[in-house]
Design an enzyme around this catalytic site. Structure first.
Site, mmCIF file in Angstrom:
data_model
loop_
_atom_site.group_PDB
_atom_site.id
_atom_site.type_symbol
_atom_site.label_atom_id
_atom_site.label_comp_id
_atom_site.label_asym_id
_atom_site.label_seq_id
_atom_site.Cartn_x
_atom_site.Cartn_y
_atom_site.Cartn_z
ATOM 1 N N ASN A 1 40.303 49.815 43.605
ATOM 2 C CA ASN A 1 41.549 50.296 43.001
ATOM 3 C C ASN A 1 41.363 50.912 41.618
ATOM 4 O O ASN A 1 42.093 51.828 41.244
ATOM 5 C CB ASN A 1 42.584 49.168 42.941
ATOM 6 C CG ASN A 1 43.121 48.825 44.315
ATOM 7 O OD1 ASN A 1 43.136 49.669 45.211
ATOM 8 N ND2 ASN A 1 43.546 47.595 44.499
ATOM 9 N N TYR B 1 44.485 46.777 32.770
ATOM 10 C CA TYR B 1 44.265 46.091 34.037
ATOM 11 C C TYR B 1 43.647 47.089 35.005
ATOM 12 O O TYR B 1 43.853 48.296 34.910
ATOM 13 C CB TYR B 1 45.530 45.425 34.608
ATOM 14 C CG TYR B 1 45.907 44.196 33.823
ATOM 15 C CD1 TYR B 1 45.331 42.973 34.093
ATOM 16 C CD2 TYR B 1 46.813 44.287 32.766
ATOM 17 C CE1 TYR B 1 45.650 41.846 33.348
ATOM 18 C CE2 TYR B 1 47.128 43.170 32.014
ATOM 19 C CZ TYR B 1 46.546 41.947 32.310
ATOM 20 O OH TYR B 1 46.844 40.848 31.560
ATOM 21 N N HIS C 1 35.189 40.929 39.251
ATOM 22 C CA HIS C 1 35.876 42.197 38.994
ATOM 23 C C HIS C 1 35.626 42.708 37.574
ATOM 24 O O HIS C 1 35.970 43.837 37.265
ATOM 25 C CB HIS C 1 37.377 42.014 39.223
ATOM 26 C CG HIS C 1 38.022 43.106 40.014
ATOM 27 N ND1 HIS C 1 37.335 43.989 40.824
ATOM 28 C CD2 HIS C 1 39.332 43.467 40.127
ATOM 29 C CE1 HIS C 1 38.191 44.822 41.386
ATOM 30 N NE2 HIS C 1 39.394 44.540 40.986
#
Length: 194
Positions: free
Chosen positions: A113, A64, A19
């Site tokens: 996301n 994040y 990620h």
């Protein structure tokens, strides 16, 4: 000014995970062009420099992944850039083989996301992006566990090569040659025969 944002998660536990390839590409670009990405602004680590004769801002949002858009919206507003032509987002893609690139001028979030957050915060899906393949998720694997996992040694070699190609694509895109970058890098890479 051209903002080049790589997506990832802050803190050591996420370093080197699938990620975080956006951060890894930013680090590769920073080394190549001698840009220090160590200044905090708008909830991101940033660094300014020159690529292909253009002023650039390298950014690693520290919000994040799922809130990446908040940091990027702040940077776009502060530096008054046009997201459709002066923002480039780099992130991981589980539908591409390790190290493969897919360059797009716009598009949906495709289940990512970080991109979902950026589209929501900017109010548009029209911004250039470089997707970096991290390999397909094996059957019965949880997607979150997979993208937060680390690469094998063999995958790591393919990823390093991909980061180098992504850095070259960044230079082409900043120079206004996104179509040439797409022609060069949006090809299926044949696996090496052993």
């Amino acid at each position: 000014m051209f903002i080049i944002a790589g997506l990832g998660n802050p803190t050591l536990q996420y370093e080197g995970t699938r990620h975080n390839v956006g951060f890894d590409v930013i680090d590769t670009v920073a080394r190549k062009y001698n840009i220090s990405v160590d200044y905090r602004k708008n909830r991101a680590y940033i660094g300014k420099g020159i690529i292909a004769g253009q002023k650039v801002l390298l950014a690693k949002p520290q919000t994040y992944m799922n809130l990446s858009g908040e940091s990027i919206r702040g940077l776009v507003d502060y530096y008054k850039v046009d997201e459709e032509s002066q923002l480039l987002v780099i992130y991981d893609d589980v539908s591409l083989g390790a190290g493969q690139l897919r360059i797009r001028k716009k598009g949906s979030a495709g289940g990512h996301n970080g991109i979902k957050s950026i589209i929501s915060c900017l109010g548009t899906d029209i911004f250039p992006r470089i997707k970096v393949g991290v390999g397909e998720k094996p059957k019965r694997y949880d997607l979150a566990d997979y993208v937060l996992g680390h690469f094998s040694r063999e995958e790591r070699e393919m990823m390093e090569e991909g980061y180098g190609h992504a850095a070259e694509a960044v230079e082409m895109i900043v120079a206004g040659e996104i179509d040439a970058a797409m022609n060069e890098y949006n090809r299926k890479v044949k696996p090496k025969e052993g």
